[in-house]
Design an enzyme around this catalytic site. Structure first.
Site, PDB file in Angstrom:
ATOM      1  CG  HIS A   6     -45.800  -3.314  17.623  1.00  0.00           C
ATOM      2  ND1 HIS A   6     -46.004  -2.462  16.568  1.00  0.00           N
ATOM      3  CD2 HIS A   6     -46.433  -2.775  18.702  1.00  0.00           C
ATOM      4  CE1 HIS A   6     -46.744  -1.448  16.975  1.00  0.00           C
ATOM      5  NE2 HIS A   6     -47.029  -1.617  18.261  1.00  0.00           N
TER       6      HIS A   6
ATOM      7  CD  GLU B  95      -2.534   1.750   0.281  1.00  0.00           C
ATOM      8  OE1 GLU B  95      -3.423   1.024  -0.168  1.00  0.00           O
ATOM      9  OE2 GLU B  95      -2.273   2.886  -0.197  1.00  0.00           O
TER      10      GLU B  95
END
Ligand code: FAD
Ligand code: NAD
Length: 469
Positions: free
Chosen positions: A448, A35
């Site tokens: 719920h 990198e």
């Protein structure tokens, strides 16, 4: 040349490359990752997903504190902005996460080689470090994961101060008075939202007659309406043809996309966000004979092989959506292929999310695509205004939409604009991965009161049997 050849050398330490390297090492392959940025994590961690989501979160909380909490009965004094501290928080998140990948490399015994990698011959990668020292790595297999870079706009030269790419827009030292955004896609709308919430006037110039091309048209219309309500301004079917630096800002020429009279618009900062292009500079692809497609992307087959034996490619540098999780999936797949397993990516179930507020999430086919291919489909929709949890949290903007095959009821796509849409979409991702029908989703018990109930109700609506509308 190194004494023992690596089984895999990955060039590029972004989400594609670093995940590929970790997976390859987990599977027992001797692995190195090259990198050149000076930090791991690629575009995503350094100048992409992570800094943008950090600023999106911080700016959203600032906006809420400034003008949204009153309706919940919370009153605050004057809310202040410490932009330097906000940027400092973002920078710390980036550093911590990129350092975290270094730790993961050590843990998994991946060699992190800081420097630029170039294909230098069959099974060889030349490594040039920051001090210019050169060495050569022998590699049984090479994975190109060099990602992408922003596209330029002719006549609008980026200086990362007045005319910025996403990288400059993530690091402005002042809130602009007027931020003009060229491109109504992911970057333009996310970073436009950040600066709008922090107090800028934001106007978006988009070439097409709609925003977020590629997303479901109905969702895109709703998205534009809601952004407009928040104060974002739009010039659709328009293009920027030139930019001139003036005292304190930039003067831009804007014309209709089809051509016609040009208008002058002034802004103090211009964000160019017209797409990204594959990044292949300095890789030595020519010399190695690796073939690119017409868009400059590395050509690969379904096993991520280029035309040259032993050279593979993944992530933004190959075709497909330029998304971090797509790059990661490809990284894992290619590592598994190199270890003799059957790595595979299901591109039908790659979700895409715009992290504005409300969020916008897309999965699978859009209605436009289904119409174009002549597929018979059913559609079920459910608005968040009818979802009790959305009412509780006073976030009722948007709707969930499920598309299924007219005959088999198999789910073909789902599109959500609404609170936490990016999290909600994942239950449909899993359902699609398992080949579920809309009825399967509709018959699955949802707790719920949750926002997920809107997804269940949209699935119920496919058969016209939503309960709460
Ligand atoms: P990259 O992340 O680009 O990494 C490639 C790396 O290779 C770079 O670090 C580069 O320095 C290195 N490199 C290049 N050439 C060489 C060489 N010759 N030698 C050594 N190293 C080399 N996607 C999402 O899924 N979600 C988001 O929320 C999101 N937000 C984004 C926000 C912004 C502002 C931007 C710009 C992008 C965003 N993306 C997002 C897209 C995402 O960042 C990319 O899809 C992803 O980073 C691609 O991963 P990659 O590994 O293919 O490439
Ligand atoms: P984009 O493709 O999402 O949007 C670019 C927009 O610019 C399009 O709407 C296009 O029609 C428009 N455009 C192109 N040329 C133009 C011109 N001359 N004048 C005016 N408008 C023009 O690209 P982006 O926003 O630059 O982002 C690049 C990529 O990065 C995205 O496609 C996405 O893959 C990735 N990304 C993802 C996320 C996320 O997942 N949340 C966030 C940011 C970026």
């Amino acid at each position: 040349m190194a004494d023992t050849p690596y089984d895999v050398v990955v060039i590029g330490g972004g989400p594609g490359g670093y995940v590929c390297a970790i997976r390859a090492a987990q599977l027992g392959l001797k692995t190195a990752c090259v990198e050149k940025r000076g930090a791991l994590g690629g575009t995503c961690l350094n100048v992409g997903c992570i800094p943008s989501k950090t600023l999106l979160n911080a700016s959203q909380r600032f906006a809420e504190a400034g003008h949204d909490l009153g309706r919940l009965g919370i009153t605050l004094g004057k809310v202040g902005l410490d932009l330097a501290a906000m940027m400092g928080h973002k920078d710390k998140v980036v550093v911590d996460l990129t350092k975290g990948i270094e730790f993961l490399f050590k843990k998994n015994k991946v060699d992190y080689l800081a420097g630029t990698g170039t294909l230098s011959g069959p099974g060889a990668v030349a490594l040039t470090d920051a001090a210019g020292r050169e060495s050569e790595l022998a590699a049984e297999n090479i994975v190109i994961a060099t990602g992408s870079d922003h596209m330029e706009l002719p006549g609008v030269d980026i200086d990362e101060k007045r005319i910025v790419s996403s990288t400059g827009a993530l690091a402005l030292s002042r809130v602009p008075k007027h931020l003009l955004v060229v491109g109504g896609g992911y970057i333009g709308l996310e970073l436009g939202s950040v600066w709008l919430r922090l107090g800028a006037k934001v106007s978006v110039v988009e070439f097409l007659e709609r925003i977020v091309p590629g997303m479901d048209g109905e969702i895109a219309n709703a998205f534009q309406r809601v952004l407009k309500k928040q104060g974002m301004q739009f010039r659709l079917s328009s293009k920027v043809t030139g930019a001139k630096r003036i005292k304190g800002g930039v003067s831009l020429s804007v014309e209709p996309a089809k051509g016609g009279a040009s208008e002058t618009v002034e802004a103090d900062v211009v964000l160019v966000a017209v797409g990204r292009r594959p990044y292949t500079e300095g890789l030595g692809l020519d010399r190695a004979g690796v073939v690119l497609d017409e868009a400059g992307r590395v050509k690969v087959d379904e096993r991520f092989r280029t035309n040259i034996a032993g050279i593979y490619a993944i992530g933004d540098v190959i075709p497909g959506p330029m998304l971090a999780h797509k790059a990661e999936e490809e990284g894992i797949a290619v590592a598994e292929i190199l270890a003799g397993q059957s790595g595979h990516v299901n591109y039908e179930t790659v979700p895409a999310i715009v992290y504005t507020w409300p969020e916008v999430a897309a999965l699978g086919r859009t209605e436009e695509e289904l119409k174009e291919t002549g597929r018979d489909y059913e559609v079920g929709k459910f608005p968040f205004t009818a979802n009790s949890r959305a009412r509780c949290i006073a976030d009722t903007e948007g709707f969930a939409k499920v598309l299924s095959d007219a005959k088999s009821d198999r789910i073909l796509g789902a599109h959500i604009i609404g609170p936490d849409a990016g999290t909600l979409i994942h239950e449909v991702v899993v359902a699609m991965e398992f080949g579920a029908s809309a009825e399967d989703l509709a018959r699955t018990c949802h707790a719920h009161p949750t926002l997920n109930e809107a997804v269940k109700e949209a699935a119920l609506a496919v058969e016209g049997r939503a309960i709460h509308i």
